[in-house]
Design a protein around this motif. Sequence first.
Motif, PDB file in Angstrom:
ATOM      1  N   VAL A 175       0.837  -1.201   0.000  1.00 13.89           N
ATOM      2  CA  VAL A 175       0.000   0.000   0.000  1.00 13.89           C
ATOM      3  C   VAL A 175       0.874   1.254   0.000  1.00 13.89           C
ATOM      4  O   VAL A 175       0.655   2.190  -0.781  1.00 13.89           O
ATOM      5  CB  VAL A 175      -0.957  -0.004   1.209  1.00 13.89           C
ATOM      6  CG1 VAL A 175      -1.730   1.313   1.280  1.00 13.89           C
ATOM      7  CG2 VAL A 175      -1.926  -1.180   1.107  1.00 13.89           C
ATOM      8  N   LYS A 176       1.876   1.270   0.860  1.00 14.37           N
ATOM      9  CA  LYS A 176       2.771   2.423   0.936  1.00 14.37           C
ATOM     10  C   LYS A 176       3.594   2.561  -0.346  1.00 14.37           C
ATOM     11  O   LYS A 176       3.774   3.676  -0.870  1.00 14.37           O
ATOM     12  CB  LYS A 176       3.697   2.291   2.140  1.00 14.37           C
ATOM     13  CG  LYS A 176       3.002   2.405   3.478  1.00 14.37           C
ATOM     14  CD  LYS A 176       3.995   2.254   4.623  1.00 14.37           C
ATOM     15  CE  LYS A 176       3.308   2.356   5.984  1.00 14.37           C
ATOM     16  NZ  LYS A 176       4.282   2.156   7.097  1.00 14.37           N
ATOM     17  N   ALA A 177       4.098   1.450  -0.859  1.00  9.95           N
ATOM     18  CA  ALA A 177       4.929   1.500  -2.065  1.00  9.95           C
ATOM     19  C   ALA A 177       4.137   2.024  -3.256  1.00  9.95           C
ATOM     20  O   ALA A 177       4.615   2.878  -4.020  1.00  9.95           O
ATOM     21  CB  ALA A 177       5.479   0.108  -2.365  1.00  9.95           C
ATOM     22  N   ARG A 178       2.924   1.533  -3.417  1.00 12.90           N
ATOM     23  CA  ARG A 178       2.106   1.982  -4.553  1.00 12.90           C
ATOM     24  C   ARG A 178       1.689   3.434  -4.392  1.00 12.90           C
ATOM     25  O   ARG A 178       1.558   4.160  -5.389  1.00 12.90           O
ATOM     26  CB  ARG A 178       0.893   1.078  -4.700  1.00 12.90           C
ATOM     27  CG  ARG A 178       1.250  -0.325  -5.192  1.00 12.90           C
ATOM     28  CD  ARG A 178       0.134  -1.310  -4.996  1.00 12.90           C
ATOM     29  NE  ARG A 178       0.503  -2.657  -5.450  1.00 12.90           N
ATOM     30  CZ  ARG A 178      -0.024  -3.773  -4.974  1.00 12.90           C
ATOM     31  NH1 ARG A 178      -0.959  -3.719  -4.008  1.00 12.90           N
ATOM     32  NH2 ARG A 178       0.365  -4.943  -5.440  1.00 12.90           N
ATOM     33  N   ALA A 179       1.490   3.887  -3.174  1.00 11.89           N
ATOM     34  CA  ALA A 179       1.164   5.297  -2.948  1.00 11.89           C
ATOM     35  C   ALA A 179       2.335   6.189  -3.360  1.00 11.89           C
ATOM     36  O   ALA A 179       2.145   7.253  -3.959  1.00 11.89           O
ATOM     37  CB  ALA A 179       0.808   5.527  -1.485  1.00 11.89           C
ATOM     38  N   ILE A 180       3.543   5.761  -3.047  1.00 12.59           N
ATOM     39  CA  ILE A 180       4.731   6.514  -3.461  1.00 12.59           C
ATOM     40  C   ILE A 180       4.814   6.561  -4.982  1.00 12.59           C
ATOM     41  O   ILE A 180       5.086   7.608  -5.578  1.00 12.59           O
ATOM     42  CB  ILE A 180       6.003   5.884  -2.857  1.00 12.59           C
ATOM     43  CG1 ILE A 180       6.012   6.047  -1.337  1.00 12.59           C
ATOM     44  CG2 ILE A 180       7.256   6.516  -3.467  1.00 12.59           C
ATOM     45  CD1 ILE A 180       7.095   5.249  -0.642  1.00 12.59           C
ATOM     46  N   ALA A 181       4.574   5.429  -5.618  1.00 15.63           N
ATOM     47  CA  ALA A 181       4.625   5.375  -7.076  1.00 15.63           C
ATOM     48  C   ALA A 181       3.589   6.299  -7.711  1.00 15.63           C
ATOM     49  O   ALA A 181       3.893   7.074  -8.628  1.00 15.63           O
ATOM     50  CB  ALA A 181       4.410   3.933  -7.544  1.00 15.63           C
ATOM     51  N   ARG A 182       2.358   6.243  -7.206  1.00 14.23           N
ATOM     52  CA  ARG A 182       1.309   7.088  -7.780  1.00 14.23           C
ATOM     53  C   ARG A 182       1.584   8.565  -7.501  1.00 14.23           C
ATOM     54  O   ARG A 182       1.138   9.439  -8.253  1.00 14.23           O
ATOM     55  CB  ARG A 182      -0.053   6.685  -7.211  1.00 14.23           C
ATOM     56  CG  ARG A 182      -0.514   5.303  -7.692  1.00 14.23           C
ATOM     57  CD  ARG A 182      -1.927   4.985  -7.238  1.00 14.23           C
ATOM     58  NE  ARG A 182      -2.357   3.688  -7.758  1.00 14.23           N
ATOM     59  CZ  ARG A 182      -2.417   2.566  -7.048  1.00 14.23           C
ATOM     60  NH1 ARG A 182      -2.098   2.583  -5.744  1.00 14.23           N
ATOM     61  NH2 ARG A 182      -2.802   1.426  -7.604  1.00 14.23           N
ATOM     62  N   GLY A 183       2.338   8.845  -6.437  1.00 10.34           N
ATOM     63  CA  GLY A 183       2.678  10.224  -6.119  1.00 10.34           C
ATOM     64  C   GLY A 183       3.551  10.895  -7.157  1.00 10.34           C
ATOM     65  O   GLY A 183       3.650  12.123  -7.193  1.00 10.34           O
ATOM     66  N   THR A 184       4.176  10.101  -8.030  1.00 14.16           N
ATOM     67  CA  THR A 184       4.963  10.696  -9.126  1.00 14.16           C
ATOM     68  C   THR A 184       4.067  11.321 -10.182  1.00 14.16           C
ATOM     69  O   THR A 184       4.536  12.110 -10.999  1.00 14.16           O
ATOM     70  CB  THR A 184       5.840   9.635  -9.801  1.00 14.16           C
ATOM     71  OG1 THR A 184       5.007   8.664 -10.456  1.00 14.16           O
ATOM     72  CG2 THR A 184       6.751   8.954  -8.788  1.00 14.16           C
ATOM     73  N   ARG A 185       2.787  10.911 -10.200  1.00 15.08           N
ATOM     74  CA  ARG A 185       1.795  11.398 -11.172  1.00 15.08           C
ATOM     75  C   ARG A 185       2.222  11.108 -12.613  1.00 15.08           C
ATOM     76  O   ARG A 185       1.821  11.806 -13.547  1.00 15.08           O
ATOM     77  CB  ARG A 185       1.525  12.894 -10.975  1.00 15.08           C
ATOM     78  CG  ARG A 185       1.042  13.249  -9.570  1.00 15.08           C
ATOM     79  CD  ARG A 185       0.697  14.729  -9.442  1.00 15.08           C
ATOM     80  NE  ARG A 185      -0.461  15.081 -10.256  1.00 15.08           N
ATOM     81  CZ  ARG A 185      -1.712  14.896  -9.919  1.00 15.08           C
ATOM     82  NH1 ARG A 185      -2.002  14.341  -8.749  1.00 15.08           N
ATOM     83  NH2 ARG A 185      -2.701  15.243 -10.725  1.00 15.08           N
TER      84      ARG A 185
END
Length: 298
Positions: free
Chosen positions: A205-215
Amino acid sequence: MTAVDEARSRLGRVGAEFMTPIAPAEEWRQAARRVEEAGYGSLWLNEGIGGREMFTQLGVMLAATERIVLGSAIANLWARHPAAMQGAASVLADAYPGRLALGVGVSMPSLVEQSGQKWTSPLTRMREYLDGMDAAIETAPVPAKPFPRLLAALGPKMQDLARDRADGALPAAMPVEHTRLARERLGKDKLLVIVQTAILETDPVKARAIARGTRMLEMPGSPYIRSLRNLGYDDAVIAGGGSDEVVDACFNWGDEAAIAKRVQDHLDAGADHVCITVLTPDLATTAAQLERLAPLLL
């Protein structure tokens, strides 16, 4: 020795990329030395339009290090005249033999238009730009060792241009299948350098949130969206920053062993060299994470 042969002999398997745009020069120097001492074969820098100008920055980093190859991933063609691109790269390659790799890219519509320029067909723009670079070769310094010219080629037409008019391709943030198809398109005689993101986080969950944060998949006119469509991903899984499937395909996350396996997957699929970038707030943390990854990557 050709530019491709020279690059393959120097780059090794894995390199690094710094994506932190604003920091004092001494922080860049210190981080570059740490990455070199960790054993990475290359260090790549990115560029928008303005800010830390690519070739000035590369000169700072080359002077601060001893053996590592410095590369542009990418030098933005909208930031300078093609003759200036050819001349600047030739000067650095002459001053630091065998230590420069030139990646050239077309950027994205929103970034170009923010600079006050008019976005045009990326393929036509790149083709004409390469014409301008070629026309400037005779007036530029002649390095003792040739430097490779790579194109930030995500789509098949740009990859064809990279095969026909450059020494290879430099795609970023794409799944392993993209690497396999790029190698097939380029052929065995061209250089394929892959840029990949590493997220040292084992919580999905945390890893994917970081990835999506790159937009990455939310920027207007994103070439990454077009490339994923070409690979068979539909809009339903690309929308909203990407489904878990898409995020997991485009971003490498987990512990050191998991990231090392994904890097090996790209090498097995045909990449000559995989460049790792980490998402951190400052260069010191970037260097620390790359040092942490080095024992399993190199």
